[in-house]
Scaffold this motif. Sequence first.
Motif, PDB file in Angstrom:
ATOM      1  N   GLU A  51       0.836  -1.201   0.000  1.00 53.92           N
ATOM      2  CA  GLU A  51       0.000   0.000   0.000  1.00 53.92           C
ATOM      3  C   GLU A  51       0.873   1.254   0.000  1.00 53.92           C
ATOM      4  O   GLU A  51       1.845   1.358   0.745  1.00 53.92           O
ATOM      5  CB  GLU A  51      -0.902  -0.026   1.232  1.00 53.92           C
ATOM      6  CG  GLU A  51      -2.065   0.895   1.146  1.00 53.92           C
ATOM      7  CD  GLU A  51      -3.026   0.705   2.306  1.00 53.92           C
ATOM      8  OE1 GLU A  51      -3.737   1.672   2.614  1.00 53.92           O
ATOM      9  OE2 GLU A  51      -3.061  -0.381   2.893  1.00 53.92           O
ATOM     10  N   HIS A  52       0.500   2.238  -0.824  1.00 53.11           N
ATOM     11  CA  HIS A  52       1.257   3.480  -0.961  1.00 53.11           C
ATOM     12  C   HIS A  52       1.224   4.284   0.332  1.00 53.11           C
ATOM     13  O   HIS A  52       0.177   4.468   0.937  1.00 53.11           O
ATOM     14  CB  HIS A  52       0.662   4.308  -2.108  1.00 53.11           C
ATOM     15  CG  HIS A  52       1.206   5.685  -2.212  1.00 53.11           C
ATOM     16  ND1 HIS A  52       2.474   5.948  -2.662  1.00 53.11           N
ATOM     17  CD2 HIS A  52       0.669   6.876  -1.894  1.00 53.11           C
ATOM     18  CE1 HIS A  52       2.684   7.247  -2.627  1.00 53.11           C
ATOM     19  NE2 HIS A  52       1.593   7.836  -2.174  1.00 53.11           N
ATOM     20  N   GLY A  53       2.420   4.776   0.737  1.00 53.13           N
ATOM     21  CA  GLY A  53       2.498   5.530   1.982  1.00 53.13           C
ATOM     22  C   GLY A  53       3.037   6.937   1.837  1.00 53.13           C
ATOM     23  O   GLY A  53       3.063   7.691   2.792  1.00 53.13           O
ATOM     24  N   THR A  80       6.122   2.699   1.042  1.00 59.73           N
ATOM     25  CA  THR A  80       4.928   1.982   1.483  1.00 59.73           C
ATOM     26  C   THR A  80       4.440   2.526   2.825  1.00 59.73           C
ATOM     27  O   THR A  80       5.119   3.322   3.472  1.00 59.73           O
ATOM     28  CB  THR A  80       5.219   0.478   1.632  1.00 59.73           C
ATOM     29  OG1 THR A  80       6.205   0.306   2.662  1.00 59.73           O
ATOM     30  CG2 THR A  80       5.709  -0.126   0.338  1.00 59.73           C
ATOM     31  N   VAL A  81       3.290   2.074   3.238  1.00 59.68           N
ATOM     32  CA  VAL A  81       2.726   2.473   4.526  1.00 59.68           C
ATOM     33  C   VAL A  81       3.637   2.016   5.659  1.00 59.68           C
ATOM     34  O   VAL A  81       3.814   2.734   6.647  1.00 59.68           O
ATOM     35  CB  VAL A  81       1.297   1.885   4.691  1.00 59.68           C
ATOM     36  CG1 VAL A  81       0.770   2.080   6.097  1.00 59.68           C
ATOM     37  CG2 VAL A  81       0.353   2.498   3.689  1.00 59.68           C
ATOM     38  N   ALA A  84       6.363   4.558   5.958  1.00 55.61           N
ATOM     39  CA  ALA A  84       5.851   5.837   6.449  1.00 55.61           C
ATOM     40  C   ALA A  84       5.520   5.771   7.935  1.00 55.61           C
ATOM     41  O   ALA A  84       5.610   6.767   8.641  1.00 55.61           O
ATOM     42  CB  ALA A  84       4.616   6.245   5.654  1.00 55.61           C
ATOM     43  N   ALA A  85       5.176   4.584   8.421  1.00 55.24           N
ATOM     44  CA  ALA A  85       4.831   4.416   9.834  1.00 55.24           C
ATOM     45  C   ALA A  85       6.062   4.263  10.710  1.00 55.24           C
ATOM     46  O   ALA A  85       5.946   4.142  11.920  1.00 55.24           O
ATOM     47  CB  ALA A  85       3.921   3.206  10.000  1.00 55.24           C
ATOM     48  N   THR A  94      10.573   7.972   7.751  1.00 50.83           N
ATOM     49  CA  THR A  94      10.839   7.796   6.330  1.00 50.83           C
ATOM     50  C   THR A  94      12.066   6.909   6.157  1.00 50.83           C
ATOM     51  O   THR A  94      12.767   6.602   7.118  1.00 50.83           O
ATOM     52  CB  THR A  94      11.095   9.145   5.629  1.00 50.83           C
ATOM     53  OG1 THR A  94      12.238   9.766   6.226  1.00 50.83           O
ATOM     54  CG2 THR A  94       9.902  10.071   5.745  1.00 50.83           C
TER      55      THR A  94
END
Length: 154
Positions: A51-53, A80-81, A84-85, A94
């Motif tokens: 999934e794109h993040g 991805t997510v 990013a998380a 990042t």
Amino acid sequence: MSKNSKTETDEAAPKGKKKLFLVVGVVVLALAGAAYFFLFAGGEAEAAAPEHGGYVALEPVAVNLAGGGYLKVGITLDITVAAAAGGGHGGGATVDGAKAYDAIISTFSQANPADVIGARDALKEALEQKIIAAYTDHDVPMVMGIYYTEYVTQ
């Protein structure tokens, strides 16, 4: 008449068994196909689509080419997510660009000037595969793609 009717039912019995065997075989194959689809095909599709993040833009870097000249290339990482998380490199929110810079230098420093002009898409594909592999931890991808933001040769 009883002899004729017995002969007709004996001949009809093997045809009925053949039809029953054929129907049972088709049903078994259909069930096996459905089981494969639900058990195996669905899991691979979910694992293959991270999934794109967000995006991480890297500063352009100048690389000396193998046949002389140089290439100034800038990229943006499509993260991805999970990245990013903060589930990735350095524990930050990042990804760190060090591995991407290393992949850029190793990919393009071996290329000739004619390659960076004529085989631009092939080099991008090779670079993208290297970067995705470098940013994959425990089968969890942190980068799902790259984009050129600058591409200048001289």
